[in-house]
Each structure stands twice: as C-alpha cells, then as structure tokens.
Design an enzyme around this catalytic site. Structure first.
Site, mmCIF file in Angstrom:
data_model
loop_
_atom_site.group_PDB
_atom_site.id
_atom_site.type_symbol
_atom_site.label_atom_id
_atom_site.label_comp_id
_atom_site.label_asym_id
_atom_site.label_seq_id
_atom_site.Cartn_x
_atom_site.Cartn_y
_atom_site.Cartn_z
ATOM 1 N N SER A 1 0.931 -1.208 0.045
ATOM 2 C CA SER A 1 0.031 0.085 0.004
ATOM 3 C C SER A 1 0.954 1.345 -0.039
ATOM 4 O O SER A 1 1.477 1.480 1.151
ATOM 5 C CB SER A 1 -0.866 -0.006 1.136
ATOM 6 N N HIS B 1 -0.961 -1.088 -4.435
ATOM 7 C CA HIS B 1 -2.179 -0.708 -3.864
ATOM 8 C C HIS B 1 -2.425 0.725 -3.695
ATOM 9 O O HIS B 1 -1.624 1.508 -2.872
ATOM 10 C CB HIS B 1 -2.467 -1.319 -2.703
ATOM 11 N N ASP C 1 -4.630 3.727 -2.400
ATOM 12 C CA ASP C 1 -5.742 4.033 -1.732
ATOM 13 C C ASP C 1 -6.467 5.623 -1.820
ATOM 14 O O ASP C 1 -5.398 6.419 -1.353
ATOM 15 C CB ASP C 1 -5.389 3.936 0.042
ATOM 16 N N MET D 1 -8.941 8.411 -0.684
ATOM 17 C CA MET D 1 -9.593 8.901 0.308
ATOM 18 C C MET D 1 -10.122 10.280 0.014
ATOM 19 O O MET D 1 -9.494 11.245 -0.094
ATOM 20 C CB MET D 1 -8.954 8.639 1.704
ATOM 21 N N HIS E 1 -7.935 1.701 -4.919
ATOM 22 C CA HIS E 1 -8.894 1.114 -4.056
ATOM 23 C C HIS E 1 -9.727 2.403 -3.900
ATOM 24 O O HIS E 1 -8.952 3.521 -2.972
ATOM 25 C CB HIS E 1 -8.472 0.638 -2.576
ATOM 26 N N MET F 1 -11.956 4.702 -1.879
ATOM 27 C CA MET F 1 -12.728 4.934 -0.738
ATOM 28 C C MET F 1 -13.296 6.568 -0.852
ATOM 29 O O MET F 1 -13.213 7.448 -0.054
ATOM 30 C CB MET F 1 -11.756 4.941 0.534
ATOM 31 N N MET G 1 -12.184 -5.769 3.718
ATOM 32 C CA MET G 1 -11.738 -5.121 4.685
ATOM 33 C C MET G 1 -11.485 -5.447 5.865
ATOM 34 O O MET G 1 -12.274 -6.074 6.715
ATOM 35 C CB MET G 1 -12.179 -3.543 4.800
ATOM 36 N N GLY H 1 -9.625 3.977 6.033
ATOM 37 C CA GLY H 1 -9.301 5.537 6.331
ATOM 38 C C GLY H 1 -8.206 5.538 6.924
ATOM 39 O O GLY H 1 -7.540 6.466 6.615
ATOM 40 N N PHE H 2 -7.612 4.595 7.696
ATOM 41 C CA PHE H 2 -5.867 4.881 8.028
ATOM 42 C C PHE H 2 -5.262 3.569 7.938
ATOM 43 O O PHE H 2 -5.816 2.543 8.310
ATOM 44 C CB PHE H 2 -6.211 5.289 9.696
ATOM 45 N N GLY H 3 -3.911 3.807 7.596
ATOM 46 C CA GLY H 3 -3.004 2.674 7.617
ATOM 47 C C GLY H 3 -2.664 2.475 9.160
ATOM 48 O O GLY H 3 -2.979 3.225 10.074
ATOM 49 N N GLY H 4 -1.874 1.361 9.247
ATOM 50 C CA GLY H 4 -1.406 1.210 10.748
ATOM 51 C C GLY H 4 -2.478 0.585 11.866
ATOM 52 O O GLY H 4 -2.096 0.716 12.934
ATOM 53 N N ASP I 1 -7.211 -6.423 3.104
ATOM 54 C CA ASP I 1 -6.642 -5.026 3.129
ATOM 55 C C ASP I 1 -6.948 -4.454 4.702
ATOM 56 O O ASP I 1 -8.084 -4.290 5.136
ATOM 57 C CB ASP I 1 -7.358 -4.142 2.272
ATOM 58 N N GLY I 2 -5.621 -4.313 5.311
ATOM 59 C CA GLY I 2 -5.693 -3.705 6.691
ATOM 60 C C GLY I 2 -5.254 -4.687 7.626
ATOM 61 O O GLY I 2 -5.540 -5.839 8.061
ATOM 62 N N GLY J 1 0.635 -2.359 3.984
ATOM 63 C CA GLY J 1 1.345 -0.964 4.096
ATOM 64 C C GLY J 1 2.481 -0.860 5.074
ATOM 65 O O GLY J 1 3.535 -1.074 4.704
HETATM 66 C C1 DX5 Z 1 -6.883 1.509 4.926
HETATM 67 C C2 DX5 Z 1 -6.432 1.232 3.476
HETATM 68 C C3 DX5 Z 1 -5.376 0.385 3.518
HETATM 69 C C4 DX5 Z 1 -4.078 0.784 4.477
HETATM 70 C C5 DX5 Z 1 -3.432 -0.548 4.793
HETATM 71 O O1 DX5 Z 1 -8.333 2.213 4.554
HETATM 72 O O2 DX5 Z 1 -7.165 0.749 2.634
HETATM 73 O O3 DX5 Z 1 -5.042 -0.049 2.335
HETATM 74 O O4 DX5 Z 1 -3.213 1.473 3.674
HETATM 75 O O5 DX5 Z 1 -2.324 -0.233 5.645
HETATM 76 P P1 DX5 Z 1 -1.888 -1.216 6.875
HETATM 77 O O6 DX5 Z 1 -1.383 -2.406 6.192
HETATM 78 O O7 DX5 Z 1 -0.963 -0.384 7.618
HETATM 79 O O8 DX5 Z 1 -3.162 -1.870 7.698
HETATM 80 ZN ZN ZN Z 2 -6.663 -0.117 0.623
#
Ligand code: DX5
Ligand code: ZN
Length: 218
Positions: free
Chosen positions: A10, A35, A37, A39, A68, A70, A139, A144-147, A177-178, A199
């Site tokens: 990601s 990937h 993302d 948003m 992707h 969102m 999902m 909305g957020f990585g990590g 994803d996630g 990610g």
């Molecule tokens: C979250 C994103 C993911 C995100 C994954 O809304 O769709 O693609 O970047 O990040 P990690 O792998 O850090 O959870």
């Molecule tokens: Zn994603």
C-alpha cells in the site's frame, strides 16, 4: 482454484518524497501489484492523494495498479483514475446506489473491477456482482487509516467469500486489506485470500524488499 499469492504493497505507507524509488524496490522484490488508496474525507474520515499522483508514478513501474476508491459516488471519478493508469479499480458497496452501473462503467474502459466491503458489511451483498467482478476486497480494518490492527472477523468473511467464489466458478481474486503482517499472513492465506495488501508491514519494515518476500512465504 488454487492461485499464486500476490502482494500489493500500500503506497499510503511509503514516504511520498521517495515514492518512485521505494515502489521500484518492492516491485523488484516480487510485489506484482501496487495498492493505491484514494480517500475523500467524506466516505472515510481522512484524505490521501488523487489521480495526479498515480499518473506521476505510472511511468516508473509496470506493476499492476490496484486502485481502492474510498470515495462517495465513485462513478464521478472513474475516467480520471482510468486515465491515470489504474489496471484494477475497486469500489465500496457502501459508497453509492449505483454499484452495478459503476462496475460496468469500469469494465467498459477495458480494465478490471472489484467490490469492497467494510468490516460490518455482510459477504452476502457481493453475490449479485459475481458475474461482472474480477476481485473481491475484504476490509480487515475500518477504512481510512493505515497502521490499524487486523480484525479477526475478517478471517470468517474471507472463508465465506472464498467458498462463494469457488462455488460460482468465476475467476475472481480475493484480496484482504488492513493490518496484515508477517504474524497473521499465514492464517489469512489459509482462509482463502490470494491478494495481500500490506502498508506498514512493508514500508515501515527495516527492509521493505525482505518484507515482501517474507509475506509471499519466500
Ligand atoms: C486503509 C487502507 C489500507 C491501508 C493498509 O483504509 O485501505 O490499504 O493502507 O495499511 P496497513 O497495512 O498499514 O494496515
Ligand atoms: Zn486499501
């Protein structure tokens, strides 16, 4: 149908200032997809980047661009993301009332399409789209957020989606994803996923290339 495991790092988690080089490194290490993302600050409570960033990355790699969306009412922006160089566009079933029309529009542009569900959306809503989609994305965090941490309920949903795909006989990839990392990836693959988004587990690792190989089980 047994499929090869594809890793889709990601881009959200990479350092944008060095994106082209970082992406080249993970693709050289065996990541076949990237990937992307998108948003809009409305469908999800965060903003990321838009089609211009994707367009800027496009000449630097031949990897499959796995976009992707969102965003609310994604139909409005399909042309922009196709023109930017997306190879696959996935849209959320929760993001519009014209999911089928949007999927058909993506297909009409000559690229692949897929449907995404959030953690609280049941897998059964996907059934009607099986004849037109190339990918299902489950999902495993609230988008909305990585990590964030992987939600174990996603394993049940992956199993259910895998069974649905196999029964249907259609050639559909199953992406997750996630919160995917080296500790949980084996159970995720065992549950039926064949496209793994990661990610933080890739770009926050001391050696992102080694992380891609490890996720692929090499
Ligand atoms: C979250 C994103 C993911 C995100 C994954 O809304 O769709 O693609 O970047 O990040 P990690 O792998 O850090 O959870
Ligand atoms: Zn994603």
């Amino acid at each position: 149908m047994k499929k090869n495991i594809i890793v889709s790092p990601s881009v959200l988690a990479c350092d944008y200032a060095y994106a082209a080089d970082s992406l080249k490194a993970v693709v050289d290490a065996g990541a076949e997809y990237l990937h992307l993302d998108i948003m809009d600050g409305a469908f999800v409570p965060n903003l990321s980047f838009g089609p211009d960033f994707i367009k800027a990355l496009r000449p630097h790699t031949k990897a499959v661009f796995d976009t992707h969306l969102m965003i609310n009412d994604p139909l409005r922006f399909i042309d922009a993301f196709v023109d930017a160089g997306s190879d696959i566009i996935t849209i959320h079933v929760e993001s519009c009332d014209n999911v089928r029309e949007t999927l058909e529009y993506i297909k009409s542009k000559g690229i692949k399409c897929g449907v995404v569900i959030k953690p609280k959306t049941p897998v059964s809503v996907l059934e009607e789209y099986l004849p037109i989609i190339d990918m299902i994305l489950i999902m495993s965090v609230e988008p909305g957020f990585g990590g964030q941490s992987f939600m174990p309920i996603a394993l049940d949903k992956l199993r259910e989606a895998r069974e649905m795909i196999d029964k249907s006989g259609y050639d559909i990839d199953l992406e997750v994803d996630g919160g995917v990392n080296l500790k949980n990836v084996a159970s995720i693959i065992e549950a039926g996923a064949n496209v793994i988004v990661a990610g933080s587990a890739v770009f926050r690792a001391p050696d992102p290339s080694a992380a891609v190989k490890a996720l692929k089980g090499e």
